[in-house]
Design a protein around this motif. Structure first.
Motif, PDB file in Angstrom:
ATOM      1  N   PHE A   1       0.932  -1.227   0.071  1.00 40.25           N
ATOM      2  CA  PHE A   1       0.159   0.244   0.018  1.00 40.25           C
ATOM      3  C   PHE A   1       0.934   1.251  -0.008  1.00 40.25           C
ATOM      4  N   VAL A   2       1.857   1.307   0.806  1.00 41.78           N
ATOM      5  CA  VAL A   2       2.633   2.395   0.772  1.00 41.78           C
ATOM      6  C   VAL A   2       3.648   2.713  -0.480  1.00 41.78           C
ATOM      7  N   ARG A   3       3.873   1.698  -0.998  1.00 41.87           N
ATOM      8  CA  ARG A   3       4.391   1.770  -2.658  1.00 41.87           C
ATOM      9  C   ARG A   3       3.530   2.166  -3.606  1.00 41.87           C
ATOM     10  N   LEU A   4       2.197   1.836  -3.244  1.00 43.65           N
ATOM     11  CA  LEU A   4       1.100   2.233  -4.289  1.00 43.65           C
ATOM     12  C   LEU A   4       0.730   3.803  -4.054  1.00 43.65           C
ATOM     13  N   MET A   5       1.068   4.178  -2.862  1.00 43.94           N
ATOM     14  CA  MET A   5       0.972   5.683  -2.205  1.00 43.94           C
ATOM     15  C   MET A   5       2.060   6.397  -2.822  1.00 43.94           C
ATOM     16  N   GLY A   6       3.226   5.963  -3.354  1.00 42.19           N
ATOM     17  CA  GLY A   6       4.434   6.386  -3.579  1.00 42.19           C
ATOM     18  C   GLY A   6       5.515   6.787  -2.786  1.00 42.19           C
ATOM     19  N   GLY A   7       5.323   5.879  -1.581  1.00 40.37           N
ATOM     20  CA  GLY A   7       6.547   5.704  -0.312  1.00 40.37           C
ATOM     21  C   GLY A   7       7.003   4.338  -0.485  1.00 40.37           C
ATOM     22  N   ASP A   8       7.875   3.813   0.496  1.00 37.18           N
ATOM     23  CA  ASP A   8       8.634   2.858   0.533  1.00 37.18           C
ATOM     24  C   ASP A   8       9.055   2.617   1.752  1.00 37.18           C
TER      25      ASP A   8
ATOM     26  N   ARG B   1      -6.651   7.891   5.025  1.00 37.36           N
ATOM     27  CA  ARG B   1      -7.706   8.462   5.860  1.00 37.36           C
ATOM     28  C   ARG B   1      -8.833   7.664   5.944  1.00 37.36           C
ATOM     29  N   LEU B   2      -9.298   7.397   4.748  1.00 32.33           N
ATOM     30  CA  LEU B   2     -10.421   6.563   4.702  1.00 32.33           C
ATOM     31  C   LEU B   2     -10.418   5.185   5.452  1.00 32.33           C
ATOM     32  N   ILE B   3      -9.152   4.353   5.153  1.00 26.96           N
ATOM     33  CA  ILE B   3      -9.039   3.062   5.635  1.00 26.96           C
ATOM     34  C   ILE B   3      -8.930   3.170   7.116  1.00 26.96           C
ATOM     35  N   ALA B   4      -8.134   4.129   7.527  1.00 26.77           N
ATOM     36  CA  ALA B   4      -7.830   4.254   9.022  1.00 26.77           C
ATOM     37  C   ALA B   4      -9.323   4.469   9.605  1.00 26.77           C
ATOM     38  N   SER B   5     -10.181   4.882   9.259  1.00 27.46           N
ATOM     39  CA  SER B   5     -11.429   5.041  10.050  1.00 27.46           C
ATOM     40  C   SER B   5     -12.316   3.924  10.094  1.00 27.46           C
ATOM     41  N   GLN B   6     -11.840   2.712   9.217  1.00 23.16           N
ATOM     42  CA  GLN B   6     -12.602   1.613   9.264  1.00 23.16           C
ATOM     43  C   GLN B   6     -12.277   0.423  10.211  1.00 23.16           C
TER      44      GLN B   6
ATOM     45  N   GLY C   1      -7.472  12.959  14.594  1.00 19.79           N
ATOM     46  CA  GLY C   1      -7.978  12.271  13.625  1.00 19.79           C
ATOM     47  C   GLY C   1      -6.897  10.685  13.889  1.00 19.79           C
ATOM     48  N   LEU C   2      -7.681   9.556  13.425  1.00 19.45           N
ATOM     49  CA  LEU C   2      -6.879   8.370  13.356  1.00 19.45           C
ATOM     50  C   LEU C   2      -5.621   8.311  12.451  1.00 19.45           C
ATOM     51  N   HIS C   3      -5.608   9.105  11.373  1.00 21.52           N
ATOM     52  CA  HIS C   3      -4.298   9.030  10.700  1.00 21.52           C
ATOM     53  C   HIS C   3      -3.115   9.556  11.368  1.00 21.52           C
ATOM     54  N   VAL C   4      -3.465  10.652  12.234  1.00 20.00           N
ATOM     55  CA  VAL C   4      -2.556  11.276  12.805  1.00 20.00           C
ATOM     56  C   VAL C   4      -1.803  10.421  13.894  1.00 20.00           C
TER      57      VAL C   4
END
Length: 404
Positions: free
Chosen positions: A174-181, A212-217, A241-244
């Motif tokens: 998922f992180v790679r998909l979002m441009g990270g690693d 943010r959407l995933i973290a709320s589920q 927020g949960l993402h933070v």
């Protein structure tokens, strides 16, 4: 009782109704398999908090078994490892029998540390297979989704299996998909590098709309072993927020401890243990503890039951230490009170209880009767200091209570 019955008894309580009731049923079903191939609470922090004397009687939740084994280094009289999930006890038995029956430390490190050698099939068949308990043998000899018996996990990165191992693998994708690693963290050579790489390759992902959407589920966190009741505690702590909240806990894991001294970060970012560096290994796999673990391994006793039911069978004032991981976050007032009545009855003078919480606050003051709380002492400042030492970094609080 079966794993399903035990998990149902823990998850379903007075708060199980409506939409949460549906979520509880989904979680109970999800949790009835191997979740933790390795544990995610720091045993060094536990032992620092407990300050055990030789000959202690210890009660712990097994989970992946790493901590129950590590406590043997404190020369206890007994470590009782309780778990609702028979798959976790099978993992504990595999680790216990490997430590006891493999020829030497190097063989143990290859089997349990690297856990990625084809030679491990020979080690299993020659030294471990015939030593397993019947229940553990049934688990390891049964076939996984790959079609191979589960003992093949130890030829293919054992700790990448189980729900948590799969979750970490998905997190990397998922992180790679979002441009990270996430794997870029392993390029760090010092804490300054770690902070820089985290900000460059991981932190931005937490701010994306999709995360943010995933973290709320709540369903998204089941593979971390977070039930709906604990998810609510996390939400109360997540003022921004949960993402933070999740970003800051990941930052603690990634940046606050040297990577070559943190087995949890090794699994999170490299998806393996670094067997060339002793400090990067889990405590139970470090050479300095091998002799004491091997000598004391028969003092470790597994129990497929609940904490409360185990304690109901123990004599008064017979236990010196209790380690409850985050299990109390699952409990309603009645369950918590029933547990602590037995803890108080079985606790020797000066006995200590250590546990984690998803949020920062302990649930005890809000849920336990005054007559139980009155015989236990805790120090919130000391608890905060203990929490800061936990290298797994995934919990909001670590709490120590001492019998007065």
């Amino acid at each position: 009782m079966s794993t399903k019955s035990l998990i149902d008894s823990a998850v379903f309580n007075s708060t199980t109704s409506g939409l949460k009731g549906v979520a509880d049923k989904l979680f109970a079903h999800w949790f009835s398999r191997l979740v933790y191939a390795q544990i995610w609470e720091d045993p060094q922090s536990d032992l620092d908090a407990l300050q055990l004397k030789p000959g202690a009687n210890i009660l712990t939740i097994s989970s992946g078994g790493c901590n129950a084994l590590a406590y043997l280094s404190a020369e206890p009289a007994a470590v009782h490892a309780v778990d609702l999930n028979a798959a976790h006890l099978a993992m504990l038995d595999m680790k216990k029998k490997a430590i006891k029956h493999l020829p030497d430390y190097q063989a143990v490190l290859a089997f349990l540390g690297d856990a990625n050698h084809t030679d491990n099939l020979k080690r299993y068949k020659r030294h471990i297979r015939q030593q397993l308990s019947d229940d553990a043998s049934n688990f390891w000899e049964s076939r996984s989704l790959s079609g191979k018996p589960r003992y093949h996990y130890f030829t293919s990165q054992a700790y990448q299996h189980g729900l948590l191992g799969n979750f970490i693998g998905f997190a990397h994708f998922f992180v790679r998909l979002m441009g990270g690693d996430m794997s870029k963290m392993m390029q760090a050579r010092n804490l300054e590098d770690q902070a820089r790489l985290f900000e460059q390759y991981i932190a931005p992902v937490f701010e994306t709309r999709l995360f943010r959407l995933i973290a709320s589920q709540p369903l998204a966190l089941y593979s971390l072993g977070i039930p709906p009741s604990q998810f609510q505690e996390l939400k109360q702590d997540a003022k921004q927020g949960l993402h933070v909240l999740f970003k800051e806990r990941m930052r603690h894991l990634a940046c606050d401890f040297p990577l070559d001294e943190n087995c949890f970060a090794q699994q999170a970012f490299a998806r393996r243990y670094d067997c060339q560096k002793q400090a990067a290994l889990p405590m139970y796999l470090q050479r300095q503890h091998f002799s004491s673990l091997r000598n004391n391994v028969d003092r470790l006793h597994p129990h497929h039951t609940t904490l409360t039911d185990f304690l109901l069978g123990q004599p008064r004032a017979s236990m010196d230490a209790y380690l409850f991981l985050d299990a109390q976050d699952w409990m309603d007032k009645q369950q918590l009170t029933e547990l602590w009545r037995e803890v108080t009855r079985t606790a020797a003078p000066g006995a200590k209880v250590v546990f984690r919480t998803g949020g920062t606050a302990s649930p005890l003051e809000a849920k336990l009767p005054a007559e139980i709380l009155s015989v236990w002492h805790t120090d919130s400042a000391h608890n905060s200091a203990l929490s800061a030492t936990d290298r797994s970094a995934i919990y909001g609080g670590m709490h120590l209570y001492t019998k007065i």
